[in-house]
Design a protein around this motif. Structure first.
Motif, PDB file in Angstrom:
ATOM      1  N   PRO A 199      30.040  54.732  15.660  1.00 32.23           N
ATOM      2  CA  PRO A 199      31.391  55.162  15.270  1.00 32.23           C
ATOM      3  C   PRO A 199      32.184  54.937  16.881  1.00 32.23           C
ATOM      4  N   TRP A 224      42.528  54.370  16.247  1.00 36.38           N
ATOM      5  CA  TRP A 224      42.132  55.221  15.660  1.00 36.38           C
ATOM      6  C   TRP A 224      42.516  54.646  13.921  1.00 36.38           C
ATOM      7  N   ARG A 283      39.187  55.280  11.078  1.00 37.09           N
ATOM      8  CA  ARG A 283      38.864  56.405  11.178  1.00 37.09           C
ATOM      9  C   ARG A 283      37.244  56.844  10.754  1.00 37.09           C
ATOM     10  N   PRO A 284      36.505  56.264  11.489  1.00 35.74           N
ATOM     11  CA  PRO A 284      34.983  56.463  11.023  1.00 35.74           C
ATOM     12  C   PRO A 284      34.462  57.860  11.214  1.00 35.74           C
ATOM     13  N   THR A 285      33.691  58.293  10.334  1.00 36.05           N
ATOM     14  CA  THR A 285      33.133  59.817  10.354  1.00 36.05           C
ATOM     15  C   THR A 285      31.964  59.526  11.335  1.00 36.05           C
ATOM     16  N   PRO A 286      32.025  60.800  12.241  1.00 38.61           N
ATOM     17  CA  PRO A 286      31.199  60.874  13.191  1.00 38.61           C
ATOM     18  C   PRO A 286      29.418  60.766  13.082  1.00 38.61           C
ATOM     19  N   SER A 328      43.859  69.454  10.702  1.00 38.78           N
ATOM     20  CA  SER A 328      42.706  68.871  10.299  1.00 38.78           C
ATOM     21  C   SER A 328      42.357  67.346  10.459  1.00 38.78           C
ATOM     22  N   LYS A 329      43.379  66.558   9.757  1.00 36.55           N
ATOM     23  CA  LYS A 329      43.358  65.284   9.941  1.00 36.55           C
ATOM     24  C   LYS A 329      43.862  64.533  11.275  1.00 36.55           C
ATOM     25  N   ALA A 338      40.849  64.707  14.040  1.00 32.61           N
ATOM     26  CA  ALA A 338      39.440  63.847  13.549  1.00 32.61           C
ATOM     27  C   ALA A 338      39.246  62.792  14.743  1.00 32.61           C
ATOM     28  N   GLN A 363      37.083  64.557  17.292  1.00 29.55           N
ATOM     29  CA  GLN A 363      35.761  65.003  17.105  1.00 29.55           C
ATOM     30  C   GLN A 363      34.910  64.190  18.103  1.00 29.55           C
ATOM     31  N   TYR A 364      35.329  62.972  18.437  1.00 29.61           N
ATOM     32  CA  TYR A 364      34.673  62.108  19.458  1.00 29.61           C
ATOM     33  C   TYR A 364      35.074  62.661  20.971  1.00 29.61           C
ATOM     34  N   SER A 369      47.540  60.813  11.875  1.00 29.18           N
ATOM     35  CA  SER A 369      46.978  60.821  10.323  1.00 29.18           C
ATOM     36  C   SER A 369      47.495  59.864   9.644  1.00 29.18           C
TER      37      SER A 369
END
Length: 403
Positions: A83, A111, A116-119, A367-368, A371, A374-375, A402
Motif C-alpha cells: 500500500p 490518497w 485509500r488502501p488498508t495498511p 477516523s476517516k 487514515a 496510518q502510514y 475523506s
C-alpha cells in the motif's frame, strides 16, 4: 549449534537494518535529509524495500521527482501491491503535475486516487516520532522575550523554576499572547507549590484581565475574566451573566490555538528547527486555557435561580454554537459539550439528541481523515504542512482527506 548461532546473527543483522531505516526515516521527517542518506548508505538499498521507500521520499522532498519515480518503481517491483508503494506512486504523480500546490492538498488527491488502501500487516516503516530531547544548553539560543518559559514548559523534566518563570512572565509587558497564555496555564496548575498558590492565582487573574483588555475582540478570554474570579462551583449572578452575554457578542469566541502554536513554533525554530512544528502542535494542546469553558459549565450547573438558570442555559448554548464554528475538532467538541449542558439545563431532549448526532459525525470524520497518516511519511514538508493545517483548518483538512 552453528546453525543456531547463524540464525541469531542473521536476526540481529536484520534488526540492525530495520533500526537504520527507521532512524533514517525519522531524520528525513525532521528535514535532515543529508544525515538520513548517510545512514542509508550502509545498506544495499536496491534490495531493501523500506530503504527504497525512504530514499524515494527524500528525493520527492528535494524536488527530484524523476529520481523519486524511479525509486518508487523499483519499490513496486520488490513489493508489488504494497500500500505504501501504491500511495507513493500517486503522491509523486500529483506532485509532478502540481509542483506549487501545498503538500496536504497533494496528499489528499493522491490518497483519493490510490483508493485509500488498508495498511498491510507488516508496514515498511516503524512509527516516526520527530521528537527528541533538547540539550538545555541550546535554550540560550532562544532570544525572544518569553521563549525560555515556552521551552521550559515543553521540557519540564529537571526544571525546578517553572512557576517562578511563569510569575516573571505574568508581570512582564510586551509579550506575545502565546507566552502570557502559557504563564497563565502554569500558574493555575495543581503542580504550583502550595505556598505560592495564592500569589499564583492573583497573578493569573491580573494577567487575564490585562490580556482581555489588550485583545478586546476576543470573547473567550473576556469571559474568563468573569468566570475565573470566583470558585468554579459558584452560581452565576445576574452581573456575571450580563458580562458573559456581552462577551459572546465579540468578534471572536474560540480557543486561542493559533496564538499558542505560533509562539511555540518560533521558540523551537531557534533551538531545534527539525521538530519545531511537531513540538508546537503538541505543546499547544497542553497549554490551552481550558479552565475557562470548564468554569462556565460548572458554574452554570450550580445556578439554581430559575430565571438565572434559563439565562445560563442560553449562554451555554450560544457559547457552544460559537465554538462549534471553530476550525479544530477540539473547538467543535467543546462547543457540542457546552450545547449539551445548555440543553440539559433546559430539559431539551431533542437538542441533546441533535448534538449527539453531530458528535458522531465528527468522530467518524476524525477516523476517516486520519487514515492517510496510518502510514509513515518521511517527508518533512508534508509533516510541517500537516501540523499547520491541523491548527488552522483541522476539520476542513479531514473533510478533504475523506473525500
Amino acid at each position: 549449534m552453528t546453525a543456531v548461532a547463524l540464525a541469531v546473527m542473521l536476526l540481529a543483522n536484520g534488526a540492525n537494518k530495520v533500526g537504520l531505516v527507521n532512524r533514517a526515516a525519522t531524520m528525513a521527517a525532521r528535514g535532515e535529509t543529508t544525515e538520513a542518506r548517510h545512514l542509508l548508505e550502509r545498506l544495499v538499498t536496491s534490495s531493501n524495500p523500506s530503504a527504497l521507500f525512504v530514499l524515494a521520499c527524500i528525493e520527492l522532498e528535494e524536488h527530484r521527482v524523476e529520481s523519486a519515480s524511479r525509486l518508487a518503481q523499483r519499490l513496486a517491483s520488490l513489493r508489488p501491491g504494497a500500500p505504501e508503494a501504491v500511495v507513493l506512486a500517486r503522491l509523486i504523480e500529483e506532485r509532478k503535475r502540481a509542483q506549487d500546490d501545498r503538500w496536504t492538498d497533494v496528499a489528499a488527491r493522491a490518497w483519493s486516487a490510490s483508493g485509500r488502501p488498508t495498511p498491510a500487516a507488516k508496514p515498511l516503516l516503524g512509527t516516526i516520532d520527530s521528537h527528541r530531547p533538547i540539550n538545555r544548553a541550546a535554550f540560550a539560543r532562544a532570544q525572544r522575550p518569553g521563549d525560555r518559559l515556552l521551552l521550559e514548559f515543553g521540557n519540564q523534566e529537571g526544571s525546578s523554576d517553572l512557576t517562578e518563570a511563569a510569575l516573571a512572565e505574568a508581570n512582564a509587558t510586551e509579550r506575545p499572547l502565546g507566552v502570557h497564555l502559557v504563564a497563565m496555564h502554569v500558574l493555575v496548575d495543581e503542580a504550583v507549590p502550595p505556598e505560592k498558590r495564592l500569589l499564583a492565582r492573583g497573578a493569573t487573574l491580573d494577567l487575564l484581565a490585562r490580556v482581555a483588555r489588550s485583545h478586546p475582540e476576543d470573547g473567550y478570554l473576556s469571559s474568563g475574566v468573569v468566570l475565573l474570579r470566583s470558585d468554579a462551583q459558584a452560581p452565576l449572578t445576574g452581573p456575571d451573566l450580563a458580562s458573559l452575554e456581552e462577551a459572546l457578542k465579540r468578534k471572536t469566541f474560540a480557543l486561542p490555538i493559533r496564538a499558542l502554536y505560533d509562539a511555540f513554533e518560533a521558540a523551537y525554530e531557534q533551538v531545534d528547527p527539525g521538530q519545531a512544528q511537531s513540538r508546537a502542535f503538541f505543546e499547544t494542546t497542553g497549554a490551552l486555557p481550558l479552565e475557562i469553558h470548564l468554569a462556565l459549565s460548572r458554574r452554570a450547573a450550580a445556578t439554581t435561580d430559575p430565571a438565572l438558570r434559563d439565562r445560563a442555559a442560553a449562554v451555554l448554548t450560544v457559547a457552544g454554537t460559537r465554538l462549534e464554528a471553530g476550525a479544530t475538532f477540539l473547538d467543535r467538541m467543546i462547543g457540542l459539550s457546552l450545547q449539551t449542558k445548555g440543553a440539559e439545563l433546559r430539559g431539551d431532549a431533542s437538542a441533546i439528541a441533535a448534538v449527539r448526532m453531530k458528535r458522531a459525525y465528527l468522530s467518524d470524520l476524525m477516523s476517516k481523515g486520519r487514515a492517510f497518516w496510518q502510514y509513515q511519511w518521511p517527508i518533512a514538508s508534508l509533516w510541517r504542512d500537516h501540523f499547520l493545517r491541523n491548527i488552522t483548518d483541522e476539520v476542513g483538512y479531514h473533510e478533504l482527506m475523506s473525500r
